[in-house]
Design a protein around this motif. Structure first.
Motif, PDB file in Angstrom:
ATOM      1  N   UNK A   1       0.824  -1.208   0.000  1.00  0.00           N
ATOM      2  CA  UNK A   1       0.000   0.000   0.000  1.00  0.00           C
ATOM      3  C   UNK A   1       0.856   1.255   0.000  1.00  0.00           C
ATOM      4  N   UNK A   2       1.904   1.216   0.816  1.00  0.00           N
ATOM      5  CA  UNK A   2       2.808   2.360   0.899  1.00  0.00           C
ATOM      6  C   UNK A   2       3.370   2.670  -0.492  1.00  0.00           C
TER       7      UNK A   2
ATOM      8  N   UNK B   1      -5.353   5.745   1.251  1.00  0.00           N
ATOM      9  CA  UNK B   1      -5.067   6.122   2.641  1.00  0.00           C
ATOM     10  C   UNK B   1      -6.105   5.534   3.598  1.00  0.00           C
ATOM     11  N   UNK B   2      -7.307   5.490   3.101  1.00  0.00           N
ATOM     12  CA  UNK B   2      -8.373   4.907   3.909  1.00  0.00           C
ATOM     13  C   UNK B   2      -8.054   3.455   4.238  1.00  0.00           C
ATOM     14  N   UNK B   3      -7.626   2.772   3.212  1.00  0.00           N
ATOM     15  CA  UNK B   3      -7.277   1.369   3.387  1.00  0.00           C
ATOM     16  C   UNK B   3      -6.095   1.218   4.345  1.00  0.00           C
ATOM     17  N   UNK B   4      -5.134   2.068   4.132  1.00  0.00           N
ATOM     18  CA  UNK B   4      -3.943   2.013   4.973  1.00  0.00           C
ATOM     19  C   UNK B   4      -4.284   2.326   6.435  1.00  0.00           C
ATOM     20  N   UNK B   5      -5.138   3.283   6.579  1.00  0.00           N
ATOM     21  CA  UNK B   5      -5.526   3.668   7.928  1.00  0.00           C
ATOM     22  C   UNK B   5      -6.293   2.526   8.616  1.00  0.00           C
ATOM     23  N   UNK B   6      -7.114   1.862   7.842  1.00  0.00           N
ATOM     24  CA  UNK B   6      -7.870   0.736   8.393  1.00  0.00           C
ATOM     25  C   UNK B   6      -6.950  -0.336   8.938  1.00  0.00           C
TER      26      UNK B   6
ATOM     27  N   UNK C   1       1.047   5.985  13.416  1.00  0.00           N
ATOM     28  CA  UNK C   1       0.819   5.811  11.984  1.00  0.00           C
ATOM     29  C   UNK C   1      -0.621   6.184  11.632  1.00  0.00           C
ATOM     30  N   UNK C   2      -1.500   5.775  12.486  1.00  0.00           N
ATOM     31  CA  UNK C   2      -2.912   6.073  12.255  1.00  0.00           C
ATOM     32  C   UNK C   2      -3.151   7.588  12.287  1.00  0.00           C
ATOM     33  N   UNK C   3      -2.495   8.224  13.248  1.00  0.00           N
ATOM     34  CA  UNK C   3      -2.679   9.669  13.358  1.00  0.00           C
ATOM     35  C   UNK C   3      -2.171  10.375  12.101  1.00  0.00           C
ATOM     36  N   UNK C   4      -1.039   9.921  11.602  1.00  0.00           N
ATOM     37  CA  UNK C   4      -0.514  10.519  10.369  1.00  0.00           C
ATOM     38  C   UNK C   4      -1.449  10.254   9.193  1.00  0.00           C
TER      39      UNK C   4
END
Lengths: 661, 142
Positions: B56-57, B78-83, B93-96
């Motif tokens: 994802x990155x 980003x949504x996916x990454x945040x999930x 990481x979530x906050x970023x």
């Protein structure tokens, strides 16, 4: 004795709910492997049966392939191959399963979107196990609502019928007949395609509603306007080769249901047609062949949700009294089938009021099962319930029967009939009636109640005002002749399962019933011996065999095992639970939830079996067999009266089924 | 004796991950899911997370190199990454990720790029810390 039985009963009731959420079949859809793995682990810790899916398309095909293979779906909102809301929409249209959406997005708009698309819950990621421990409630709620749908539509339809009959200024059977016919006609318009479609499932390829096809369909419907959209016109607009009007009709039905669910609003009485349809729809999506058909029946017979009501009332009172009643009633049920035959065959019905009860008789016994089935969706449940409900009726109808022969004994009979039916009914009745008049829904229910009551009692005093009647009855009854019936004492005897011998020798153990049966005899001395054992055996055998329930579940005709008892009871209580919850009354709420769960659970295991069999064949058998026995009766009834539209159509349905095109 | 010391050290490291805001209670939740059936559940999840999210990155990096930026695409990624990140309790990481999505919504390419650098840093730091932690944990159970 009573204490012993009630404690054993309680045990039976507790045992299953303890396990209930375990084994809940959950389908998890998430494209994120990390989330999926965590969710799976959490769900397994909750002791659910988990199926993972990383693509929405796969999930959909899984769901299509294993209809009734899942109880609930957890889906991520954002997935690359298909938007979670889209998936939600399809599930709503085709399976009518509870769906929980999950997303890391907690924005109001997204959550709202989930709600408006019909999600039963929206979990913000990361999902915590605490939230998952509770998801079974959505399964229960869903089923409860299905009951409600059915009941409400029943109310509406009933109210409508009542109106009609009122217009006619009397309760003659012709008035009733008219309305039955009406509903039959409606049924023919709306339901037949579905039926045909389904009975020939094996022969005819089913239309798969792909995304594109569905979009075309929606476009056509929108163009026509949802209210004016009829299958034929939609078909014309869609202009898809190979698609039949029936396909469209069936899909339209589901679509309407879907829309209605989205609106989440219960229909009003004025909206009769809608309600009617959607109530049927309610069962469409999640069911296979058999169910679809049953629902046809259910739809058609809607006015007779009396049955449901009765059953519910029945379940309830039984629960109170410790439950065994169902067994007793099953006998009744048999009797009632037997009775009408004799009765009508004898041509003894020319009494003033004779028509009325007959109507009820036909209507109810036949309606019962299908409706039940439709409600419960599952054979196990329906089985339990079927018997239950029928029995509730049976007893009622028998009491009515009693009335017919001896109109002069009315007062007495009134008591009698009230006591028999009322023992079961009162709790529900009172509850639904007393909170009277406030909301539309309540009103509907009231009328409903009245109506069902009316069915039974009109006979005694045909022009009775609907509203007052039931109230009086209920209030009066408990005090009346049969206090015993509702007491645990009597019930305690029944569970011992002396089904076989009791049938002939009649209920010696149960005081309450003893008296009532004695009365039967007095009034009706020539009949009692016709209530024969064999029928009992037959009926149960068929259902037993065809349902494919393990022997332990249905311990032969004896019904001796306490499990059986438990099961029975639970099934019946499901009805009660629904009513209870719905009315928001709380006593026994916890308990009733338990019961409600029970069938669900039971049902799970049975379903597995059903799946193993290629189709719902076994269930179908059950029905054809079952009805086959009634054919005679129905045929007789048919000759007797036009008002038997219901019974008739029932038969049609059966035949339909037996001889797939 | 040595083992007890190792264990205490391990507990301290673990605690510091929380104290310094690298991890949140979701990580504890994962630890609670660990049972005899999956004794290394947390580690497995973290491994899975890094394997999947590195993909994802990469996609996000590529999306950020496009000009003009496709904010919708970026936001979806980003949504996916945040999930994923939130599901393992990767708090920073979530906050970023949240921050980056804000910039997506605001249409600030510059903000996105800047936040992504920060995000990658946190992402890598956490990885190293967790790897060290799991390594030590393995040693302590040996």
């Amino acid at each position: 004795m009573s204490t012993a039985s009630s404690s054993s009963v309680r045990k039976a009731g507790e045992a299953v709910p303890d396990q209930f959420p375990a084994g809940l079949r959950v389908l998890v859809v998430d494209d994120d492997p990390t989330c999926l793995m965590i969710l799976e682990k959490m769900l397994r810790i909750c002791r659910y049966e988990v199926t993972n899916c990383s693509r929405a398309e796969d999930a959909l095909s899984l769901l299509r392939q294993y209809k009734n293979g899942f109880d609930i779906v957890l889906s991520d909102v954002h997935m690359p191959d298909m938007d979670g809301f889209k998936l939600l929409e399809y599930i709503g249209l085709e399976m009518d399963l509870p769906v929980i959406m999950m997303s890391v997005d907690d924005g109001k708009n997204v959550v709202m979107k989930g709600v408006t698309h019909g999600a039963c819950d929206y979990l913000i990621k990361p999902v915590r196990i605490e939230a998952l421990k509770n998801i079974w409630q959505h399964v229960v709620r869903k089923r409860k609502n299905e009951w409600k749908d059915l009941e409400q539509s029943g109310c509406v339809d009933d109210a409508d019928r009542q109106q009609k009959t009122n217009e006619d200024a009397d309760y003659s059977s012709s008035a009733n007949e008219g309305s039955w016919r009406n509903s039959k006609r409606r049924k023919d318009d709306v339901e037949d395609p579905e039926e045909r479609d389904d009975s020939s499932t094996l022969k005819k390829p089913r239309v798969v509603w792909s995304v594109e096809l569905h979009q075309q369909f929606v476009a056509a419907v929108n163009q026509l306007g949802i209210d004016k959209a009829v299958p034929k016109k939609i078909l014309e607009l869609m202009n898809v080769p190979g698609l039949t009007r029936e396909n469209v009709a069936s899909h339209l039905q589901k679509y309407r249901l879907y829309l209605r669910r989205l609106s989440g609003i219960t229909q009003h009485q004025s909206n009769l047609n809608n309600t009617f349809m959607s109530a049927q729809d309610a069962f469409v999506p999640s069911m296979n062949g058999l169910d679809l058909q049953t629902l046809a029946a259910a739809g058609q017979l809607q006015p007779q949700s009396l049955a449901t009501l009765q059953a519910a009332g029945f379940g309830r009172s039984t629960a109170k009294s410790g439950m065994p009643m169902p067994l007793v009633d099953q006998r009744n049920h048999i009797f009632s089938f037997e009775n009408p035959k004799l009765r009508f065959g004898d041509g003894q019905q020319p009494h003033l009021n004779g028509n009325k009860p007959m109507n009820l008789l036909h209507g109810i016994p036949t309606t019962m099962e299908p409706k039940q089935l439709a409600n419960l969706q599952h054979s196990a449940q329906s089985h339990g319930n079927m018997t239950m409900q029928v029995s509730a009726q049976g007893s009622q109808s028998s009491s009515q029967l009693m009335q017919t022969p001896q109109p002069q004994a009315r007062a007495q009979i009134l008591n009698e009939s009230t006591s028999t039916s009322v023992t079961r009914l009162p709790p529900t009745m009172q509850q639904s009636i007393l909170p009277n008049g406030t909301t539309g829904a309540v009103l509907a229910r009231n009328e409903f109640a009245n109506n069902s009551r009316g069915g039974g009692y009109n006979l005694v005093s045909p022009p009775s005002t609907m509203l007052n009647f039931p109230l009086n009855q209920t209030a009066e009854l408990p005090g009346n002749s049969f206090p015993l019936q509702s007491t645990p004492g009597m019930s305690s005897i029944v569970p011992k399962g002396r089904f076989p011998d009791e049938v002939n020798s009649d209920i010696k153990g149960s005081e309450g019933f003893v008296s009532s049966y004695d009365m039967f005899r007095d009034l009706h001395p020539q009949k009692p011996h016709d209530w024969d054992l064999q029928h009992v055996g037959l009926t149960f055998d068929t259902s037993q065999g065809s349902l494919d329930i393990p022997p332990s579940a249905f311990a032969h005709q004896g019904y001796a095992s306490s499990e059986q008892n438990g099961q029975n009871r639970n099934a019946s209580t499901a009805g009660k639970a629904m009513f209870l919850l719905e009315e928001g009354s709380d006593n026994g709420n916890a308990q009733s939830v338990g019961h409600q769960l029970n069938p669900l659970f039971v049902d799970g295991s049975v379903r597995v079996k059903a799946e193993r069999a290629p189709d719902t064949g076994s269930q179908i058998d059950l029905f054809s067999d079952h009805f086959g026995q009634e054919d005679l009766m129905s045929a007789l009834l048919k000759q007797q009266q036009g008002s038997i539209a219901t019974a008739e159509s029932e038969l049609e349905w059966v035949f339909h089924h037996n001889t797939p095109v | 004796m040595e083992k007890t010391q190792l264990r205490r050290q391990l507990a301290n490291i673990r605690q510091s991950l929380f104290d310094q805001g690298f991890l949140d209670e979701q990580f504890v939740q994962l630890e609670e899911l660990q049972d005899d059936a999956n004794p290394n559940f947390v580690e497995e999840i973290v491994t899975l997370y890094y394997r999947d999210s590195s993909r994802l990155i990469l996609s996000i990096e590529q999306a950020l190199q496009k000009s003009p930026l496709d904010f919708n695409k970026l936001d979806a990624l980003m949504h996916q990454f945040k999930g994923s990140s939130s599901s393992i309790g990767a708090k920073k990481v979530k906050a970023e990720s949240t921050q980056l999505r804000e910039y997506c919504k605001a249409g600030s390419g510059e903000g996105c790029l800047r936040t992504f650098q920060q995000l990658k840093k946190e992402y890598t730091t956490l990885r190293k810390k967790l790897e060290a932690y799991f390594q030590m944990k393995m040693d302590s159970t040996r």
